[in-house]
Write a protein that holds these residues in place. Sequence first.
Motif, short mmCIF file in Angstrom:
data_model
loop_
_atom_site.label_atom_id
_atom_site.label_comp_id
_atom_site.label_asym_id
_atom_site.label_seq_id
_atom_site.Cartn_x
_atom_site.Cartn_y
_atom_site.Cartn_z
N THR A 8 0.86 -1.18 0.00
CA THR A 8 0.00 0.00 0.00
C THR A 8 0.89 1.23 0.00
N PHE A 9 0.84 1.99 -1.08
CA PHE A 9 1.69 3.17 -1.22
C PHE A 9 1.04 4.37 -0.54
N VAL A 10 1.86 5.23 0.04
CA VAL A 10 1.33 6.39 0.75
C VAL A 10 1.91 7.72 0.26
N LYS A 11 3.06 7.66 -0.43
CA LYS A 11 3.72 8.91 -0.81
C LYS A 11 4.59 8.67 -2.05
N GLY A 25 8.99 12.65 -7.44
CA GLY A 25 9.98 12.42 -8.47
C GLY A 25 9.95 10.99 -8.96
N SER A 26 11.06 10.28 -8.77
CA SER A 26 11.15 8.88 -9.19
C SER A 26 11.14 7.92 -8.02
N MET A 27 10.63 8.37 -6.87
CA MET A 27 10.61 7.53 -5.67
C MET A 27 9.19 7.39 -5.15
N LYS A 77 9.02 1.67 3.39
CA LYS A 77 9.98 1.13 2.44
C LYS A 77 10.02 2.03 1.21
N THR A 78 11.22 2.26 0.69
CA THR A 78 11.43 3.13 -0.46
C THR A 78 11.56 2.32 -1.74
N TYR A 79 10.94 2.80 -2.79
CA TYR A 79 11.00 2.13 -4.09
C TYR A 79 11.45 3.13 -5.15
N ILE A 128 14.42 -5.82 -22.04
CA ILE A 128 15.00 -7.05 -22.57
C ILE A 128 13.91 -8.10 -22.72
N ALA A 129 13.82 -8.67 -23.91
CA ALA A 129 12.94 -9.82 -24.15
C ALA A 129 13.71 -11.07 -23.75
N CYS A 130 13.18 -11.82 -22.80
CA CYS A 130 13.85 -13.01 -22.28
C CYS A 130 13.36 -14.25 -23.03
N GLY A 131 14.31 -15.07 -23.46
CA GLY A 131 13.95 -16.28 -24.19
C GLY A 131 13.47 -17.41 -23.30
N VAL A 132 13.63 -17.25 -21.99
CA VAL A 132 13.20 -18.28 -21.04
C VAL A 132 11.81 -17.93 -20.53
N GLU A 133 10.87 -18.82 -20.69
CA GLU A 133 9.49 -18.56 -20.30
C GLU A 133 9.37 -18.26 -18.80
N GLY A 134 8.65 -17.19 -18.47
CA GLY A 134 8.41 -16.81 -17.08
C GLY A 134 9.53 -16.06 -16.41
N LEU A 135 10.66 -15.91 -17.08
CA LEU A 135 11.82 -15.28 -16.45
C LEU A 135 11.62 -13.79 -16.22
N ALA A 136 11.02 -13.09 -17.17
CA ALA A 136 10.82 -11.64 -17.02
C ALA A 136 9.93 -11.34 -15.81
N ASP A 137 8.86 -12.12 -15.64
CA ASP A 137 8.00 -11.95 -14.47
C ASP A 137 8.78 -12.18 -13.17
N LYS A 138 9.62 -13.19 -13.18
CA LYS A 138 10.41 -13.51 -12.00
C LYS A 138 11.38 -12.38 -11.66
N ILE A 139 12.00 -11.81 -12.69
CA ILE A 139 12.95 -10.70 -12.49
C ILE A 139 12.23 -9.49 -11.91
N CYS A 140 11.06 -9.18 -12.44
CA CYS A 140 10.29 -8.03 -11.93
C CYS A 140 9.87 -8.24 -10.48
N ALA A 141 9.49 -9.47 -10.13
CA ALA A 141 9.10 -9.77 -8.75
C ALA A 141 10.30 -9.63 -7.82
N GLN A 142 11.45 -10.10 -8.26
CA GLN A 142 12.67 -9.96 -7.46
C GLN A 142 13.03 -8.48 -7.29
N ALA A 143 12.89 -7.71 -8.36
CA ALA A 143 13.20 -6.27 -8.30
C ALA A 143 12.30 -5.56 -7.31
N PHE A 144 11.01 -5.93 -7.30
CA PHE A 144 10.09 -5.30 -6.36
C PHE A 144 10.50 -5.57 -4.92
N GLU A 145 10.89 -6.79 -4.63
CA GLU A 145 11.36 -7.13 -3.28
C GLU A 145 12.57 -6.29 -2.88
N ARG A 146 13.39 -5.91 -3.86
CA ARG A 146 14.60 -5.14 -3.59
C ARG A 146 14.37 -3.63 -3.66
N GLY A 147 13.12 -3.23 -3.96
CA GLY A 147 12.81 -1.80 -3.94
C GLY A 147 12.82 -1.13 -5.29
#
Length: 426
Positions: free
Chosen positions: A31-34, A37-39, A46-48, A364-383
């Motif tokens: 749940t975002f509150v603020k 700029g780019s943050m 938690k900051t993203y 980047i278009a990933c040739g491995v199925e499901g990999l792009a979704d996995k990368i985005c999920a990992q990125a979200f966890e890291r902010g």
Amino acid sequence: MQAIKELDSQLSVFESLESEVRGYIRSFPTTFVKAKGSMMWDVNEKTYIDFFAGAGALNYGHNNSKMKEKLINYIAEDGITHSLDMGTQAKATFLTCFNEVILKPRNLEYKVMFPGPTGTNTVESALKLARKVTGRELVISFTNGFHGMTLGSLAITGNSFKRHGAGVSLNHSVAMPFDKYLGEDVDTVDYLERFLEDNGSGVALPAAIILETVQGEGGLNVANADWLKRVEEICRRWDILLIVDDVQAGCGRTGTFFSFEQAGINPDIVCLSKSISGYGTPMALTLIKPEYDIWAAGEHNGTFRGHNLAFITATEALTYWENDDFTKEIIDKGLLVDEFLHELVKKYPELEGEVRGKGLFRGIACGVEGLADKICAQAFERGLIMETSGPKSEVFKIMPALTIDCETLKQGFAIIEESVKNSLTN
């Protein structure tokens, strides 16, 4: 601990009370509150870093200071908020500024239509007008194109999942192969032209051809400038209206204000929304060559086509385009992204990656199925907030605010690389 409990409680509110159609919250479960700029910040403090920019609606960042000041002053002075399509000072100022700053320097002449507040509204109005002008029904679109979620726009959208949601037949459209859709060696303009000139093709002469110069939702597919010019030539030869959907690729996303400028084409109708308001407030424009502005008064209307708060921020946003400095800045940052992505593909061949895009609209278009979704999920966890695109969600997309500073951009790069590395090893 209390903040975490509060977050869990608020997420349960969305799960229990909001429709199952909700989408982005599933990718970004907080749940975002603020935001500034780019943050962005959530209730857990938690900051993203935002590499999503409201799906392209926040090209100038969250709560842009200059726009916010203009907006606050306008509201404080009891400026008109809602006016349908009545005349207001805010609208007159925007129209004058848009003509002087954007259209005249590019030798473009368009009448400006306010069709309603969203991207699909401008596309629907463009389709309706093209059919009215030509007296024809068919519209040609392109594979992997995305033009909106209302029925007319959906009929010219390629994504099968989105199309199936219509629940009815989607008619009066034909999809042709986009540039390079059939491979590097196949000229898809020749393919299109053959359908038009052959009386046995089963494809009638269309009212319009609609395209995106960069297919954002379709996977960051970039049309070559020569391909675009040849499509325009076909439209001129066959008396077909050329519609450019610049809803996501426009307002500077590819470097220039309009995405088609570098190709040197002159569309008959241009669809703008998302970042045209500058602040994330709903707004859309349909730009029409004067000779095609044949609407009868009120023939196309909508309650929220006169959103004056958007006029205020949109006028301020145009100050970024008073000279070429902003374009140069966007192109330079885009090259930084391009360099990073190419290094990533080279360093991690397991990605089976292909770099795509233009300006600050890359991925980047990933040739491995499901990999792009996995990368985005990992990125979200890291902010870091980043989305996928493409028919199989195979592309992870870097689409930050155009105003992002290089230091924040590089911080985001570091998070992406860590996310890639983790996704490939786990």
